[in-house]
Scaffold this motif. Structure first.
Motif, PDB file in Angstrom:
ATOM      1  N   CYS A  71     -36.312 -38.941 -15.874  1.00  0.00           N
ATOM      2  CA  CYS A  71     -34.929 -38.518 -15.612  1.00  0.00           C
ATOM      3  C   CYS A  71     -34.854 -37.606 -14.376  1.00  0.00           C
ATOM      4  O   CYS A  71     -33.996 -37.819 -13.527  1.00  0.00           O
ATOM      5  N   PRO A  72     -35.761 -36.617 -14.228  1.00  0.00           N
ATOM      6  CA  PRO A  72     -35.720 -35.813 -13.012  1.00  0.00           C
ATOM      7  C   PRO A  72     -35.959 -36.647 -11.747  1.00  0.00           C
ATOM      8  O   PRO A  72     -35.321 -36.421 -10.719  1.00  0.00           O
ATOM      9  N   ASP A  73     -36.857 -37.612 -11.821  1.00  0.00           N
ATOM     10  CA  ASP A  73     -37.109 -38.491 -10.677  1.00  0.00           C
ATOM     11  C   ASP A  73     -35.864 -39.314 -10.350  1.00  0.00           C
ATOM     12  O   ASP A  73     -35.524 -39.496  -9.178  1.00  0.00           O
ATOM     13  N   GLN A  74     -35.158 -39.783 -11.377  1.00  0.00           N
ATOM     14  CA  GLN A  74     -33.926 -40.542 -11.153  1.00  0.00           C
ATOM     15  C   GLN A  74     -32.844 -39.658 -10.527  1.00  0.00           C
ATOM     16  O   GLN A  74     -32.096 -40.096  -9.660  1.00  0.00           O
ATOM     17  N   ILE A  75     -32.772 -38.400 -10.951  1.00  0.00           N
ATOM     18  CA  ILE A  75     -31.830 -37.463 -10.330  1.00  0.00           C
ATOM     19  C   ILE A  75     -32.143 -37.346  -8.841  1.00  0.00           C
ATOM     20  O   ILE A  75     -31.246 -37.424  -8.001  1.00  0.00           O
ATOM     21  N   ALA A  76     -33.416 -37.186  -8.510  1.00  0.00           N
ATOM     22  CA  ALA A  76     -33.819 -37.068  -7.102  1.00  0.00           C
ATOM     23  C   ALA A  76     -33.454 -38.321  -6.321  1.00  0.00           C
ATOM     24  O   ALA A  76     -32.902 -38.241  -5.212  1.00  0.00           O
ATOM     25  N   LYS A  77     -33.738 -39.484  -6.875  1.00  0.00           N
ATOM     26  CA  LYS A  77     -33.418 -40.745  -6.188  1.00  0.00           C
ATOM     27  C   LYS A  77     -31.911 -40.883  -5.978  1.00  0.00           C
ATOM     28  O   LYS A  77     -31.458 -41.317  -4.912  1.00  0.00           O
ATOM     29  N   ASN A  78     -31.125 -40.499  -6.991  1.00  0.00           N
ATOM     30  CA  ASN A  78     -29.676 -40.602  -6.872  1.00  0.00           C
ATOM     31  C   ASN A  78     -29.107 -39.590  -5.873  1.00  0.00           C
ATOM     32  O   ASN A  78     -28.158 -39.885  -5.141  1.00  0.00           O
ATOM     33  N   LEU A  79     -29.696 -38.411  -5.799  1.00  0.00           N
ATOM     34  CA  LEU A  79     -29.272 -37.434  -4.795  1.00  0.00           C
ATOM     35  C   LEU A  79     -29.575 -37.970  -3.388  1.00  0.00           C
ATOM     36  O   LEU A  79     -28.748 -37.800  -2.477  1.00  0.00           O
ATOM     37  N   LYS A  80     -30.715 -38.632  -3.211  1.00  0.00           N
ATOM     38  CA  LYS A  80     -31.049 -39.228  -1.908  1.00  0.00           C
ATOM     39  C   LYS A  80     -30.007 -40.274  -1.510  1.00  0.00           C
ATOM     40  O   LYS A  80     -29.581 -40.330  -0.357  1.00  0.00           O
ATOM     41  N   LYS A  81     -29.600 -41.105  -2.476  1.00  0.00           N
ATOM     42  CA  LYS A  81     -28.568 -42.117  -2.211  1.00  0.00           C
ATOM     43  C   LYS A  81     -27.275 -41.454  -1.764  1.00  0.00           C
ATOM     44  O   LYS A  81     -26.620 -41.913  -0.813  1.00  0.00           O
ATOM     45  N   ALA A  82     -26.896 -40.392  -2.457  1.00  0.00           N
ATOM     46  CA  ALA A  82     -25.657 -39.685  -2.128  1.00  0.00           C
ATOM     47  C   ALA A  82     -25.724 -39.069  -0.740  1.00  0.00           C
ATOM     48  O   ALA A  82     -24.755 -39.171   0.042  1.00  0.00           O
ATOM     49  N   LEU A  83     -26.845 -38.450  -0.396  1.00  0.00           N
ATOM     50  CA  LEU A  83     -26.983 -37.851   0.944  1.00  0.00           C
ATOM     51  C   LEU A  83     -26.884 -38.915   2.016  1.00  0.00           C
ATOM     52  O   LEU A  83     -26.284 -38.682   3.079  1.00  0.00           O
ATOM     53  N   ALA A  84     -27.456 -40.087   1.777  1.00  0.00           N
ATOM     54  CA  ALA A  84     -27.375 -41.189   2.746  1.00  0.00           C
ATOM     55  C   ALA A  84     -25.926 -41.628   2.932  1.00  0.00           C
ATOM     56  O   ALA A  84     -25.503 -41.945   4.054  1.00  0.00           O
ATOM     57  N   GLU A  85     -25.153 -41.632   1.851  1.00  0.00           N
ATOM     58  CA  GLU A  85     -23.739 -42.008   1.952  1.00  0.00           C
ATOM     59  C   GLU A  85     -22.913 -40.938   2.677  1.00  0.00           C
ATOM     60  O   GLU A  85     -21.924 -41.261   3.315  1.00  0.00           O
ATOM     61  N   MET A  86     -23.320 -39.687   2.555  1.00  0.00           N
ATOM     62  CA  MET A  86     -22.574 -38.600   3.191  1.00  0.00           C
ATOM     63  C   MET A  86     -22.775 -38.552   4.696  1.00  0.00           C
ATOM     64  O   MET A  86     -21.919 -38.084   5.421  1.00  0.00           O
ATOM     65  N   ASP A  87     -23.922 -39.026   5.167  1.00  0.00           N
ATOM     66  CA  ASP A  87     -24.241 -38.943   6.605  1.00  0.00           C
ATOM     67  C   ASP A  87     -23.562 -40.020   7.414  1.00  0.00           C
ATOM     68  O   ASP A  87     -23.074 -40.969   7.084  1.00  0.00           O
TER      69      ASP A  87
END
Length: 87
Positions: A71-87
């Motif tokens: 679950c923590p790894d999935q949180i990290a992966k999902n945060l990476k996806k979100a940062l990519a969308e924000m840029d």
């Protein structure tokens, strides 16, 4: 400003991660659906106010038992996806 995100989790008991990121990449709120309820509520409280990048650095690659993720790894992966969308 802030932006809401919702991503499915893969390979874990938890099914989905919902969170809000502020423009400065701090986590305004987070909720994980499914999984170990108390542990995930605690993680969500701990990451509130942290920079997404710091959470990624701390949680990415964490494994759960025999799984190749957690679950923590999935949180990290999902945060990476979100940062990519924000840029």
């Amino acid at each position: 400003m802030s932006k809401e995100f919702s991503f499915p989790n893969s390979g874990t008991c938890s099914k989905q991660t919902n969170f809000v990121l502020n423009d400065d990449h701090t986590i305004a709120s987070m909720e994980v659906i499914g999984g170990c309820n108390g542990n995930l509520k605690g993680i969500c409280r701990l990451v509130k106010g942290m920079k997404a990048e710091d959470v990624i650095d701390r949680m990415e690659g964490t494994l759960c038992g025999f799984r190749n993720t957690s679950c923590p790894d999935q949180i990290a992966k999902n945060l990476k996806k979100a940062l990519a969308e924000m840029d």
